[in-house]
Design an enzyme around this catalytic site. Structure first.
Site, PDB file in Angstrom:
ATOM      1  N   GLY A 178      -5.827   1.749  -3.511  1.00 50.34           N
ATOM      2  CA  GLY A 178      -5.402   2.106  -4.858  1.00 50.34           C
ATOM      3  C   GLY A 178      -5.018   0.933  -5.748  1.00 50.34           C
ATOM      4  O   GLY A 178      -5.153   0.996  -6.963  1.00 50.34           O
ATOM      5  N   GLU A 194       1.411  -2.633  -5.766  1.00 50.70           N
ATOM      6  CA  GLU A 194       1.130  -1.222  -5.443  1.00 50.70           C
ATOM      7  C   GLU A 194       0.683  -0.486  -6.704  1.00 50.70           C
ATOM      8  O   GLU A 194       1.026  -0.867  -7.826  1.00 50.70           O
ATOM      9  CB  GLU A 194       2.412  -0.626  -4.824  1.00 50.70           C
ATOM     10  CG  GLU A 194       2.367   0.821  -4.422  1.00 50.70           C
ATOM     11  CD  GLU A 194       1.301   1.204  -3.415  1.00 50.70           C
ATOM     12  OE1 GLU A 194       0.121   0.953  -3.679  1.00 50.70           O
ATOM     13  OE2 GLU A 194       1.653   1.814  -2.385  1.00 50.70           O
ATOM     14  N   ASP A 195      -0.083   0.553  -6.510  1.00 48.65           N
ATOM     15  CA  ASP A 195      -0.554   1.341  -7.652  1.00 48.65           C
ATOM     16  C   ASP A 195       0.510   2.310  -8.161  1.00 48.65           C
ATOM     17  O   ASP A 195       0.760   2.401  -9.356  1.00 48.65           O
ATOM     18  CB  ASP A 195      -1.842   2.106  -7.286  1.00 48.65           C
ATOM     19  CG  ASP A 195      -1.731   2.907  -5.982  1.00 48.65           C
ATOM     20  OD1 ASP A 195      -0.654   2.900  -5.342  1.00 48.65           O
ATOM     21  OD2 ASP A 195      -2.725   3.544  -5.593  1.00 48.65           O
ATOM     22  N   ASP A 232       5.380   7.360  -5.428  1.00 47.94           N
ATOM     23  CA  ASP A 232       5.573   8.802  -5.566  1.00 47.94           C
ATOM     24  C   ASP A 232       6.849   9.163  -4.826  1.00 47.94           C
ATOM     25  O   ASP A 232       7.937   9.097  -5.378  1.00 47.94           O
ATOM     26  CB  ASP A 232       4.341   9.516  -5.030  1.00 47.94           C
ATOM     27  CG  ASP A 232       4.415  11.024  -5.213  1.00 47.94           C
ATOM     28  OD1 ASP A 232       5.399  11.510  -5.777  1.00 47.94           O
ATOM     29  OD2 ASP A 232       3.487  11.729  -4.780  1.00 47.94           O
ATOM     30  N   PHE A 276      -0.262  14.824 -10.578  1.00 46.49           N
ATOM     31  CA  PHE A 276      -1.212  14.039  -9.791  1.00 46.49           C
ATOM     32  C   PHE A 276      -2.171  13.324 -10.736  1.00 46.49           C
ATOM     33  O   PHE A 276      -2.844  13.949 -11.538  1.00 46.49           O
ATOM     34  CB  PHE A 276      -1.981  14.912  -8.795  1.00 46.49           C
ATOM     35  CG  PHE A 276      -2.667  14.079  -7.751  1.00 46.49           C
ATOM     36  CD1 PHE A 276      -1.959  13.577  -6.665  1.00 46.49           C
ATOM     37  CD2 PHE A 276      -4.012  13.750  -7.879  1.00 46.49           C
ATOM     38  CE1 PHE A 276      -2.572  12.761  -5.726  1.00 46.49           C
ATOM     39  CE2 PHE A 276      -4.638  12.941  -6.930  1.00 46.49           C
ATOM     40  CZ  PHE A 276      -3.913  12.453  -5.851  1.00 46.49           C
TER      41      PHE A 276
HETATM   42  P1  IMP Z   1       4.473   7.783  -1.514  1.00 47.13           P
HETATM   43  O1  IMP Z   1       4.641   7.374  -0.097  1.00 47.13           O
HETATM   44  O2  IMP Z   1       4.704   9.241  -1.711  1.00 47.13           O
HETATM   45  O3  IMP Z   1       5.288   6.944  -2.504  1.00 47.13           O
HETATM   46  O4  IMP Z   1       2.941   7.653  -1.846  1.00 47.13           O
HETATM   47  C1  IMP Z   1       2.379   6.478  -2.237  1.00 47.13           C
HETATM   48  C2  IMP Z   1       0.875   6.499  -2.168  1.00 47.13           C
HETATM   49  O5  IMP Z   1       0.318   7.805  -2.355  1.00 47.13           O
HETATM   50  C3  IMP Z   1       0.344   5.674  -3.310  1.00 47.13           C
HETATM   51  O6  IMP Z   1       0.193   4.349  -2.912  1.00 47.13           O
HETATM   52  C4  IMP Z   1      -0.966   6.359  -3.645  1.00 47.13           C
HETATM   53  O7  IMP Z   1      -1.989   5.792  -2.864  1.00 47.13           O
HETATM   54  C5  IMP Z   1      -0.761   7.779  -3.266  1.00 47.13           C
HETATM   55  N1  IMP Z   1      -0.409   8.616  -4.453  1.00 47.13           N
HETATM   56  C6  IMP Z   1       0.816   9.053  -4.828  1.00 47.13           C
HETATM   57  N2  IMP Z   1       0.764   9.757  -5.966  1.00 47.13           N
HETATM   58  C7  IMP Z   1      -0.528   9.754  -6.347  1.00 47.13           C
HETATM   59  C8  IMP Z   1      -1.222  10.310  -7.482  1.00 47.13           C
HETATM   60  O8  IMP Z   1      -0.663  10.939  -8.401  1.00 47.13           O
HETATM   61  N3  IMP Z   1      -2.558  10.069  -7.515  1.00 47.13           N
HETATM   62  C9  IMP Z   1      -3.226   9.378  -6.561  1.00 47.13           C
HETATM   63  N4  IMP Z   1      -2.611   8.836  -5.489  1.00 47.13           N
HETATM   64  C10 IMP Z   1      -1.275   9.025  -5.383  1.00 47.13           C
HETATM   65 MG    MG Z   2      -1.604   3.285  -2.624  1.00 46.28          MG
END
Ligand code: IMP
Ligand code: MG
Length: 183
Positions: free
Chosen positions: A48, A103-104, A107, A156
């Site tokens: 990402g 990081e992209d 979440d 999302f």
């Molecule tokens: P976390 O562990 O929930 O913070 O998730 C982080 C990872 O989930 C990010 O690095 C993204 O690759 C993916 N992710 C979280 N939200 C989105 C979204 O809205 N669209 C696409 N990928 C997401």
């Molecule tokens: Mg990611």
């Protein structure tokens, strides 16, 4: 790929290409001044962060090195599982080095909090985070992110590296995926 070609699959564009460009250069200036005189290793989180890494690394005046990790936390769904697995590890030894995770999106924060702890345990001199996007509503874990590009609502999103089932990564901006596209 342009936004018009996927107009029926998204509900709106949240961040345009131009907004990303100007925010990336602002953040690059802050990062440059933070690391003045220090040797910096950028660690991108595949896949990402590829677009963000390409742009922010080139906007930096600092000399940096680049490395990549791939971790999995999602599979093909749209909800974080909290289970993190290393799919590709760093090539570099980070003992004593200043590491900036690129990081992209944050979440739940589960992926990053795990990653920061993992990199600190390897003896990095410092571990900071720059993330293009953050969804504040979803924070299950408090993650200390030094630089955030844009705070976005809890929807999302796809584009600028972010995918749904490996699609939409090459959109130039960030858009909200229409729930009917994944439901
Ligand atoms: P976390 O562990 O929930 O913070 O998730 C982080 C990872 O989930 C990010 O690095 C993204 O690759 C993916 N992710 C979280 N939200 C989105 C979204 O809205 N669209 C696409 N990928 C997401
Ligand atoms: Mg990611």
């Amino acid at each position: 790929m342009d936004v018009e070609s996927v107009a029926s699959e998204i509900t709106k564009v949240l961040v345009t290409e131009e907004q990303i460009k100007s925010r990336v250069s602002e953040m690059a200036k802050q990062i440059d001044s933070h690391y003045t005189g220090k040797d910096l290793l950028l660690v991108g989180v595949l896949k990402g962060a590829v677009m963000f890494m390409a742009d922010i690394s080139r906007a930096l005046e600092s000399r940096v090195q680049m490395d990549w990790m791939a971790v999995s936390s999602y599979g093909h769904g749209t909800q974080s599982s909290g289970v993190v697995r290393i799919l590709k590890d760093l090539d570099a030894d980070i003992l004593g080095r200043h590491v900036l995770i690129v990081e992209d999106i944050i979440d739940s924060g589960l992926t990053l909090s795990w990653l920061v702890a993992n990199l600190k345990a390897r003896g990095a001199a410092s571990v900071e985070i720059v993330s293009l996007l953050r969804k504040p509503d979803a924070a299950k874990v408090v993650v200390d992110v030094t630089w955030v590009g844009f705070e976005i609502p809890n929807e999302f999103v796809v584009g600028y590296g972010l995918d749904f089932a490996e699609n939409y990564r090459t959109l130039p901006g960030v858009a909200v995926l229409d729930p009917k596209t994944y439901n």
